[in-house]
Write a protein that holds these residues in place. Structure first.
Motif, mmCIF file in Angstrom:
data_model
loop_
_atom_site.group_PDB
_atom_site.id
_atom_site.type_symbol
_atom_site.label_atom_id
_atom_site.label_comp_id
_atom_site.label_asym_id
_atom_site.label_seq_id
_atom_site.Cartn_x
_atom_site.Cartn_y
_atom_site.Cartn_z
ATOM 1 N N GLU A 225 73.764 21.113 -72.593
ATOM 2 C CA GLU A 225 72.510 21.013 -71.862
ATOM 3 C C GLU A 225 71.360 20.658 -72.803
ATOM 4 O OE1 GLU A 225 72.061 24.395 -68.715
ATOM 5 O OE2 GLU A 225 73.541 24.984 -70.188
ATOM 6 N N SER A 226 70.208 20.342 -72.222
ATOM 7 C CA SER A 226 69.018 20.130 -73.044
ATOM 8 C C SER A 226 68.741 21.395 -73.843
ATOM 9 C CB SER A 226 67.812 19.831 -72.157
ATOM 10 O OG SER A 226 68.103 18.747 -71.321
ATOM 11 N N HIS B 158 74.677 14.278 -72.020
ATOM 12 C CA HIS B 158 74.913 15.446 -71.186
ATOM 13 C C HIS B 158 75.758 15.044 -69.986
ATOM 14 C CE1 HIS B 158 70.918 13.790 -69.922
ATOM 15 N NE2 HIS B 158 71.653 13.652 -68.844
ATOM 16 N N THR C 290 71.238 6.967 -70.918
ATOM 17 C CA THR C 290 70.680 7.893 -69.932
ATOM 18 C C THR C 290 69.680 7.213 -68.995
ATOM 19 O OG1 THR C 290 70.942 9.595 -71.580
ATOM 20 C CG2 THR C 290 69.596 10.154 -69.692
ATOM 21 N N GLU D 189 72.144 9.785 -76.544
ATOM 22 C CA GLU D 189 71.956 9.544 -75.112
ATOM 23 C C GLU D 189 71.497 8.124 -74.814
ATOM 24 O OE1 GLU D 189 70.459 12.592 -72.728
ATOM 25 O OE2 GLU D 189 70.397 14.097 -74.306
ATOM 26 N N SER E 13 70.646 16.757 -80.496
ATOM 27 C CA SER E 13 69.898 15.762 -81.263
ATOM 28 C C SER E 13 69.567 16.246 -82.665
ATOM 29 C CB SER E 13 68.601 15.411 -80.532
ATOM 30 O OG SER E 13 68.897 14.815 -79.301
#
Lengths: 334, 303
Positions: free
Chosen positions: A41-42, A224, A194, A191, A47
């Motif tokens: 998840e965020s 994600h 995205t 990502e 990153s």
């Protein structure tokens, strides 16, 4: 030898309200030519892991502990010059928003040209570059060839277009081209698809997969989106709150997840083929990075939690086809 | 690409379109181009042709004529003559040269130092930022004109000294404008991308950050030019500018002081020249700023 080997990496950010432990003890190995997916998840530290690999963690962040080995050499102990050699040449990066990752004041072709030229022949004085005296026909030809390879139509003409003149899908293709231009051994992709719609995303994933297989490039693909992992990756690393929860081959992990967190991630994907089914919602939030629980990071949200989960974060159990940080897997451990 | 799309994305195109469609912008541009043309003409005429052209068309701006002191405007002398019988129109035209050379020179001087300083302090931050910006604060603590006077007093008179003096006084404004823009550009992803690509810091500063800071620098430059022209006139008026008999608007005004009740033309025309030129640069600066900043809501104006 592995292309990339991360051992017990800790990356912390010293803020005024305390130390944010963004990454707490990540182990990760990538073999040559392998595509590894990093999901979570965020806020799970994906990153930050990527910037730690390049030793690009910005103040107030610091790599508190652990080693990052690229091709056997310790990245964290390299000098700035040696790092510059590594970045762009050996390891390159694809960004989430390619429109922001290109300098708006220079043409796309020019930027790719400069990357390749500085990689081949070293940097030149800015004045020489400003006057265009560093233009190299071989580099231009290679860039046009790469633009063609990533599926940009009419590459000769697009070479002199500015970033804003590209569409979202086309600029991401150009970004992929820039990342692969110097024939890197490792690509970090944060990502990158995205922001794209599904059909363009699939096109770029297919193209990317073909290109890295052809060049035998290893990839760390941060996302994600588990469907992207299923399509692209050989292995998958599931991260949660700075810790690795499950590592294994994509097929094994996604078809039969051993960690309740992986299971919860999979269950959270809405199913268009079962519209009547109630959508699964994972309760709670990622724990506050300033104040993480002592036990399993996922304990507060875990449907299968029991007492000892609150005492210690579980060690990783090797169950043959994967490693899982969950006491449920203890019985299966070899 | 359609015109609309171009107008949104291309900076040069936006400024050009503004000047073409907006009357105020057009007026500013015309005045600026005219002043620069006058300055260019006087430079060529004075230094290369020894006043040949202006003498044929009007009069020698340096020629004294004691028999024709303070003559009213007439066909022979459209702007009249001064207390030594020199033609005021010729001297006003030649005065443009001083204003533009000093204005452009001091702005270039200030921009080169200020912009470099702004970019470097923004990029490195920390101690470099603190030392650089506190030095700018020290300069800013003095009124620009006072600082210039002090510098001129130690450098002596002349073109070079006045350019350096005004240039130093305007360095902080360029440094600040550039620094604030560079701070936001620095966190853009293409700067990170360049670092990831292993570009040396020099290239990151010159190729990635500098070109993306140009917009506010151009606006600042246009406004500072107007201010520098006034400052030059002020310094000349106080007797600190370039050496006489070089015609400058400030020196002319200073000479006109005591004749203000008897010879209105002597003070009026150099004063008008200063006003119109400064107005021109300000209007152009306004228009460039509006054209480049969609948020300033610059409706196109028609007179």
């Amino acid at each position: 030898m592995s292309v990339l080997q991360i051992d017990d990496l800790h990356t912390y950010f010293d803020t005024e309200s305390g130390t944010v432990r963004a990454v707490e003890g990540i182990d990760l190995t990538i073999e040559a030519g392998e595509i590894v997916g990093l999901v979570g998840e965020s806020g799970s530290g994906k990153s930050v892991t990527a910037s730690s690999i390049m030793d690009l963690v910005q103040h107030p962040g610091r790599i508190a502990d652990g080693t990052v080995r690229y091709d056997g050499q310790d990245v964290l102990s390299l000098s700035e010059d040696e790092l510059a050699e590594l970045r762009g040449g050996e390891i390159s990066m694809i960004f989430q928003d390619p429109m922001d990752a290109f300098n708006p004041t220079q043409t796309v072709g020019r930027q790719l040209h400069d990357v390749l030229r500085s990689h081949r022949e070293g940097s030149v004085h800015p004045l020489v570059r400003a006057l265009g005296l560093d233009h190299d026909a071989d580099c231009k030809a290679a860039v046009v060839e790469m633009l063609d390879a990533v599926g940009i139509p009419n590459p000769e003409a697009r070479y002199s277009d500015y970033p804003h003149e590209f569409s979202g899908g086309m600029i991401q293709r150009a970004m992929v081209g820039m990342a692969l231009l110097c024939d890197p051994k490792l690509v970090l992709a944060d990502e990158p698809t995205t922001g794209l719609d599904v059909s363009i995303e699939r096109q770029i994933l297919g193209l990317f997969k073909d290109l890295v297989e052809e060049l035998d490039t290893a990839v760390l693909w941060i996302t994600h989106d588990l469907s992207v992992v299923a399509k692209l990756c050989d292995r998958v690393v599931v991260m949660y709150a700075g810790k690795v929860m499950e590592v294994g081959s994509t097929e094994a992990v996604l078809s039969d997840p051993a960690s309740p967190y992986t299971q919860a991630l999979l269950d959270s994907i809405p199913r268009y083929d079962r519209p009547d089914e109630e959508m699964y919602v994972m309760e709670g939030d990622v724990p506050d990075p300033l104040n993480r629980p002592d036990g399993c990071r996922f304990a507060d949200r875990c449907p299968e939690v029991h007492d000892r989960c609150h005492d210690h974060h579980p060690p990783r159990f090797d169950t043959g086809d994967r490693e899982v940080a969950c006491y449920l897997a203890e019985g299966d451990a070899e | 690409m359609s015109e609309d799309a171009r107008s949104y994305t291309n900076v040069k195109w936006r400024v050009y379109r503004r000047i073409r469609t907006d009357l105020i912008a057009k007026l500013g541009a015309v005045i600026v181009v005219f002043s620069i043309a006058m300055a260019a003409f006087s430079i060529v005429d004075d230094f290369l042709l020894s006043e040949l052209v202006i003498e044929t068309l009007l009069h020698d701006p340096y020629e004294l004529n004691p028999n024709n002191r303070l003559a009213e405007p007439s066909l022979a002398h459209p702007f009249g003559t001064d207390e030594q019988g020199r033609d005021i129109l010729a001297r006003v035209i030649y005065g443009t040269r001083t204003s533009i050379i000093v204005g452009v020179g001091s702005v270039l001087f200030a921009a080169i130092i200020g912009v470099s300083l702004g970019i470097v302090t923004a990029y490195y931050g920390g101690l470099v930022d603190n030392v650089g910006m506190r030095a700018m604060d020290v300069l800013l603590a003095f009124p620009a004109i006072l600082l210039a006077i002090a510098l001129l007093a130690s450098l002596g008179r002349g073109f070079t000294s006045i350019i350096i003096a005004l240039g130093v006084a305007y360095v902080p404004s360029f440094a600040r404008v550039t620094r604030s823009k560079a701070l936001s550009v620095k966190s853009d992803e293409y700067v990170t991308a360049a670092e990831v690509m292993g570009y040396p810091t020099r290239d990151v500063l010159v190729d990635e950050i500098l070109p993306n800071c140009f917009t506010p620098i151009i606006v600042q430059g246009t406004f500072t030019l107007a201010v520098a022209i006034i400052a030059e006139a002020g310094l000349s008026f106080l007797g600190l500018g370039v050496n006489p008999p070089t015609p400058t608007w400030g020196i002319m005004l200073s000479g006109a002081q005591q004749y203000i009740t008897t010879a209105w033309w002597y003070s009026l025309f150099p004063g008008l020249a200063i006003m119109v030129t400064v107005l021109g640069f300000n209007l152009l600066g306004d228009s460039i700023r509006d054209a480049l900043d969609p948020q300033s809501g610059g409706e196109e104006r028609r007179l």
